[in-house]
Design an enzyme around this catalytic site. Structure first.
Site, PDB file in Angstrom:
ATOM      1  N   ASP A   6       0.989  -0.892  -0.106  1.00  0.00           N
ATOM      2  CA  ASP A   6      -0.048  -0.524   0.066  1.00  0.00           C
ATOM      3  C   ASP A   6       0.666   1.347  -0.150  1.00  0.00           C
ATOM      4  O   ASP A   6       1.868   1.496   0.671  1.00  0.00           O
ATOM      5  CB  ASP A   6      -1.072  -0.207   1.141  1.00  0.00           C
ATOM      6  CG  ASP A   6      -1.919   1.501   1.319  1.00  0.00           C
ATOM      7  OD1 ASP A   6      -2.964   1.264   0.572  1.00  0.00           O
ATOM      8  OD2 ASP A   6      -1.739   1.991   1.811  1.00  0.00           O
ATOM      9  N   TYR A  20       2.595  10.265  -0.074  1.00  0.00           N
ATOM     10  CA  TYR A  20       3.573   9.877   0.913  1.00  0.00           C
ATOM     11  C   TYR A  20       4.968  10.357   0.625  1.00  0.00           C
ATOM     12  O   TYR A  20       5.987   9.947   1.561  1.00  0.00           O
ATOM     13  CB  TYR A  20       3.510   8.545   0.784  1.00  0.00           C
ATOM     14  CG  TYR A  20       1.971   7.522   1.962  1.00  0.00           C
ATOM     15  CD1 TYR A  20       1.672   8.644   2.125  1.00  0.00           C
ATOM     16  CD2 TYR A  20       2.141   6.806   1.849  1.00  0.00           C
ATOM     17  CE1 TYR A  20       0.212   7.981   2.886  1.00  0.00           C
ATOM     18  CE2 TYR A  20       0.687   5.585   2.017  1.00  0.00           C
ATOM     19  CZ  TYR A  20      -0.027   6.256   2.682  1.00  0.00           C
ATOM     20  OH  TYR A  20      -1.451   6.290   3.384  1.00  0.00           O
TER      21      TYR A  20
END
Length: 279
Positions: A45, A50
């Site tokens: 994931d 991010y």
């Protein structure tokens, strides 16, 4: 138990245990992803926001080679970021390029919130008062409708949402054709630190695993795919020790939330969009 899979509404199977990469330190993500795949993880994931998809992609390539498996054996999830709600395919293409992949198995809307694509920061634009620069007139279902168009491109196998409350899901389902394949949310008994809870530690001792494995096993027993994050090889391996819990064990853990819950992932802009209270 660690190799358990759940069937999505698309007919595809998603591995119950995945490796999360949020807040994984730069320089360590590639090794963590590669090790996870070599250790048996088949679900990774990640997300554009991010900022580490390039390392995740390198780790995937390294891990696939080391494990002797093909891309089709791996389930990869990434997410559309808030400043790209009006540029859905552009954001997906950026993720695919960073990951060095032709497609992702699941593409999620990270938050049902649009942020100014022309703001003072590419990912986290702010207003002069320091609050997030939101685009309140952009409806999350319109963004999802753009995501639906991706299904015919071959770049995504399924689409879904993330951080959606029941209210937001109802609003979405009333306006779109494709039922989300998943809703990725913060989810754990109590929504609070539980590693030292006496019920959790007792079960851990009985099953011969760590308290963390008990909490991961709790989710798998309920048909939920947990995404533990770690860059430590021994912890990555340990998290695969999913055990079978009895209905009574699951109920004991569920009862921990009877006095209320507490969320940790709750941005300030949630109030502007009517998100449920974090308590």
């Amino acid at each position: 138990m660690a190799d358990t899979k759940f069937k999505l509404n698309t007919g595809a199977e998603i591995p119950a245990l995945g490796l999360g990469t949020w807040q994984s330190p730069k320089g360590e993500v590639q090794k963590a992803v590669a090790h996870a795949i070599k250790s048996g993880y088949r679900h990774i994931d990640c997300a554009y926001a991010y900022g580490n998809e390039d390392e995740v992609g390198a780790g995937i390539k390294e891990g696939l080679k080391a494990a002797g498996i093909s891309r089709s054996d791996l389930f990869v999830t990434t997410k559309l970021w808030c400043t790209y709600h009006t540029r859905v395919e552009q954001n997906l293409d950026s993720s695919l390029k960073a990951l060095d992949l032709d497609y992702v198995d699941l593409y999620l809307m990270h938050w049902p919130v649009a942020m100014n694509p022309n703001g003072n920061d590419e990912k986290f634009p702010k207003l002069p008062d320091g609050s997030r620069d939101l685009v309140l007139e952009r409806k999350h279902w319109d963004t999802y409708k753009d995501m639906e168009k991706l299904l015919s491109t071959g770049k995504v196998k399924a689409i879904g949402v993330s951080n959606y409350s029941v209210k937001f899901l109802k609003d979405l389902l009333a306006r779109v054709e494709t039922v989300p394949a998943a809703n990725q949310v913060e989810n754990h008994p109590l929504c609070s630190p539980l590693m030292q809870d006496e019920h959790v530690t007792k079960l851990a001792k009985e099953k011969g695993v760590s308290p963390g494995c008990i909490l991961l096993s709790y989710h798998v027993a309920r048909g939920i795919a947990p995404l533990p994050k770690s860059v430590t090889p021994s912890r990555i391996d340990e998290n695969r020790q999913i055990v079978k819990l009895s209905p009574e064990d699951v109920q004991t853990l569920s009862d921990l939330s009877k006095n209320g819950v507490h969320r940790f992932v709750y941005p300030a802009f949630g109030v502007d969009f009517g998100f449920p209270d974090k308590q």
